[in-house]
Scaffold this motif. Structure first.
Motif, short mmCIF file in Angstrom:
data_model
loop_
_atom_site.label_atom_id
_atom_site.label_comp_id
_atom_site.label_asym_id
_atom_site.label_seq_id
_atom_site.Cartn_x
_atom_site.Cartn_y
_atom_site.Cartn_z
N LYS A 153 -0.29 -17.16 25.06
CA LYS A 153 0.56 -16.36 25.85
C LYS A 153 1.10 -17.03 26.88
CE LYS A 153 -1.84 -11.78 24.81
NZ LYS A 153 -2.23 -10.57 25.32
N ALA A 213 5.26 -17.49 26.93
CA ALA A 213 5.91 -17.24 28.27
C ALA A 213 6.63 -18.47 28.98
CB ALA A 213 4.93 -16.57 29.13
N LEU A 222 6.90 -11.72 30.96
CA LEU A 222 6.67 -13.24 30.78
C LEU A 222 6.01 -13.92 32.23
CD1 LEU A 222 10.00 -14.16 29.03
CD2 LEU A 222 7.85 -13.82 28.04
N ASP A 227 2.51 -12.99 32.25
CA ASP A 227 2.05 -13.75 31.33
C ASP A 227 1.37 -14.94 31.86
OD1 ASP A 227 1.53 -11.72 29.64
OD2 ASP A 227 3.03 -12.04 28.37
#
Length: 528
Positions: free
Chosen positions: A88, A92, A105, A108
Motif C-alpha cells: 500500500k 501510494a 494516498l 497510506d
C-alpha cells in the motif's frame, strides 16, 4: 517487553499442547526457544506474534512483534511487497509521484517517503539485489523466501523480532549475514532454531517441554552443561532405583523364606504337642494370613519402586536404544569409487559449474559437498548416484551400493502407515513382532504403528528411515545425506549423528550445518 501469563493452548480437537506457561522477555533479551519436535515451539511463537490465540491466559507486548515464519505456503499467493506489507505504501508513493494528490494516498504513505529506497537497501543487504517487489513469492526458492522476510526486519525496524528456524534454507553466505545480524541486533529476539552456531549467539535459552517452560540464564553451551548435569543426576537416580528394586526383591525373598521356616517349625511343635485338629486349622489360617500380610506389604513396596523406576527410565534419552543394525560395507578402505576429470553437465541454460570438476572419492571417506544455493549440488549427487552422466569430461565409477536420504525423506511413502512402511523394507526374514520391537526401539510405540506416514514430523520420518535401514539389514557402501538436519530438532540431530557415527562406509553430506559436519567426522570437501 513481551509477557505471557498462564498461557494454555489446545488443538481444535481439544488436545492440550501446553498449559499454564508464564514467561517475561525483557527489552533487548535474545532468547533461544528450544525443545523436542511436537513440544509446541512454533505454536508458542505464533501466539507471541498474535497469529494464534491461547485457550486461556494473556499475552502482552510493548509493540507489535515482527514474525519470520518457517513455512511459507500461506504466503505464496502474495507478491513480495504484499508479503512484506509494504504494497500500500509503495502504491501510494508511486501514485503521488505521478501527480495524484488524493488525501487517502497520503494516509497510506504515512510520511514514509523513503520506503522504496529502504526496501531496495534491505533486499540488497540480504543478497536479493535487483529482485522485483511485485514478483510472486511462489516463484522464489526456500532460501530466497526466508531472506525476503529477514529483509523485512531492516524495512520495518521492529522492537521485537520472532524467528522460526531462520537458517533452515540459507546457504553459508546468507547464514553469515544472519549470524552477524543476531550478534549485533538491538531488538528483543525470540528464536526457534536447531542451528547450534546460531544458538551460541543468543544469551538465554528457554526450553519448552511437557513440564512447562524452563529458563537457563546463558547461551547454548551453558544450557548443554546444565542438561548434562541433570542427565548425570537422572542416570544416578535410575541406578539407585534399580539397586533399590533389586534390594526390595531380595528382602522379599528372604522374608518369605524366613516366614516359611517359622511356619514349618511352629507346625512341627503343634503336631508334637498333639493339639486337636480344630486348633491346628486355626494355627494354619493364622500363619497363612500372616504370610499374606507380609507378602502384600512387600508387593506394595516393590510396585512403588517399580513405578518410580519406570518413570525415571521414561526421562532417559533415547540414543542408546537406537543402534543401526545393517551390515557394514564390504569394500576395503581406500578403494576408488569415483575418478572424475574435468567433468561438467549442461542444461539449456549452459554449464552447471563455472569450473569443471576433478576429484577422487575413495571407500571409507567422509566428504561434504558445499556451495551456495543454485551451485549444482543436486546435479552432482545425481551424477554420483549414476542417475546422470556428465556431458563433458571423464568419469570412472566403480560398482557399489548406495542410498540417498534427502531432506524430505522421499524414501518414506506417505500413503502407508508406519508399520506398513517398515514392512516395505523387510526382506522376509523378520516376523511381525520383531518388526514392532525394532519400531519401538526407534520410539514408535504401539499407538504409532497405524499412524499414516503423512502425519509424521521431519524428525519422526528420519527415525523411521533409520529404522527401515536397520530392518533391511543390507550392506551399504555409501550413504548420501542432503541437508539432513533441516527439519530436525536437536534431539533428533543427536540421534542421527549417533547413527551415522556407527556407519563405517563412505559418507557424502550436503549441509550448511557446520556443527553437524564436524560431529560426523567430515574430513574433506568438494566446493562448488
Amino acid at each position: 517487553m513481551l509477557t505471557l501469563q498462564s498461557v494454555t493452548y489446545a488443538h481444535p480437537n481439544k488436545d492440550v499442547l501446553f498449559s499454564d506457561l508464564t514467561i517475561t522477555i525483557n527489552k533487548q533479551d535474545k532468547i533461544a526457544l528450544v525443545g523436542n519436535n511436537g513440544a509446541g515451539k512454533s505454536t508458542l511463537l505464533n501466539i507471541m506474534a498474535g497469529n494464534l490465540h491461547p485457550l486461556s491466559g494473556t499475552v502482552t507486548a510493548s509493540s507489535t512483534p515482527y514474525y519470520v515464519p518457517q513455512i511459507f505456503g500461506q504466503y505464496n499467493h502474495l507478491s513480495i511487497a504484499e508479503a512484506l506489507k509494504v504494497d500500500k505504501k509503495l502504491s501510494a508513493l508511486h501514485a503521488i509521484m505521478e501527480g495524484d494528490v488524493s488525501p487517502g494516498l497520503y494516509d497510506d504513505l504515512n510520511d514514509d517517503w523513503g520506503i522504496e529506497e529502504r526496501c531496495q537497501a534491505a533486499l540488497m543487504h540480504w543478497d536479493l539485489a535487483g529482485i522485483d517487489l511485485q514478483q510472486p513469492l511462489q516463484q522464489l526458492s526456500g532460501g530466497q523466501k526466508t531472506k525476503v522476510f529477514l529483509a523485512g526486519i531492516d524495512i520495518h525496524q521492529p522492537e521485537i523480532v520472532l524467528m522460526d528456524e531462520p537458517s533452515n534454507h540459507l546457504d553459508a553466505s546468507s547464514r553469515a549475514i544472519l549470524y552477524d545480524y543476531i550478534q549485533f541486533a538491538k531488538q528483543t529476539l525470540v528464536v526457534v532454531s536447531h542451528d547450534r552456531v546460531l544458538l551460541q549467539l543468543l544469551n538465554t535459552v528457554c526450553e519448552l517441554s511437557k513440564n512447562g517452560i524452563t529458563t537457563y540464564g546463558g547461551n547454548y553451551t551453558f544450557y548443554q552443561s546444565q542438561k548434562a548435569i541433570a542427565a548425570e543426576a537422572l542416570e544416578n537416580d535410575v541406578r539407585s532405583a534399580e539397586k533399590a528394586f533389586r534390594k526390595a526383591k531380595e528382602t522379599e525373598r528372604e522374608a518369605m523364606e524366613r516366614q516359611a521356616k517359622l511356619d514349618a517349625r511352629g507346625k512341627k511343635k503343634q503336631e508334637k504337642a498333639g493339639l486337636p485338629t480344630i486348633s491346628m486349622n486355626t494355627f494354619r489360617n493364622s500363619a497363612e494370613k500372616s504370610t499374606a500380610r507380609m507378602k502384600g506389604v512387600h508387593a506394595d513396596k516393590i510396585d512403588n519402586i517399580r513405578q518410580d523406576l519406570q518413570d525415571l527410565r521414561k526421562e532417559l534419552p533415547a540414543l542408546d536404544t537406537m543402534k543401526m543394525g545393517f551390515d557394514q560395507s564390504q569394500l576395503h578402505k581406500g578403494k576408488i569409487l569415483f575418478h572424475a576429470t574435468n567433468i561438467n553437465f549442461t542444461y539449456n541454460a549452459g554449464k552447471v559449474w563455472k569450473q569443471d570438476l576433478s576429484f577422487i572419492l575413495k571407500s571409507g571417506q567422509r566428504v561434504a559437498i558445499k556451495g551456495n544455493n543454485g551451485s549444482g549440488k543436486t546435479t552432482l549427487i545425481k551424477v554420483l548416484l549414476g542417475q546422470l552422466a556428465p556431458t563433458s569430461g571423464q568419469l570412472t565409477r566403480a560398482a557399489f551400493s548406495a542410498i540417498y536420504i534427502d531432506q524430505d525423506y522421499a524414501l518414506i511413502n506417505n500413503s502407508l502407515t508406519v508399520y506398513q512402511q517398515a514392512q516395505q523394507f523387510n526382506p522376509g526374514a523378520l516376523q511381525e513382532h520383531e518388526i514392532k520391537t525394532k519400531l519401538t526401539r526407534f520410539l514408535f510405540l504401539q499407538p504409532d504403528w497405524d499412524k499414516p506416514c503423512s502425519a509424521l514430523s521431519g524428525g519422526e520420518k528420519m527415525r523411521l528411515v533409520l529404522c527401515c535401514l536397520t530392518i533391511n539389514n543390507k550392506a551399504l557402501d555409501m550413504i548420501i545425506l542432503d541437508e539432513p538436519t533441516n527439519n530436525l530438532d536437536i534431539q533428533n540431530i543427536e540421534i542421527l549423528t549417533a547413527a551415522i557415527n556407527e556407519y563405517e562406509g563412505t559418507l557424502i553430506v550436503v549441509s550448511h550445518d557446520q556443527q553437524f559436519l564436524a560431529d560426523v567426522g567430515i574430513e574433506e570437501e568438494i566446493l562448488l
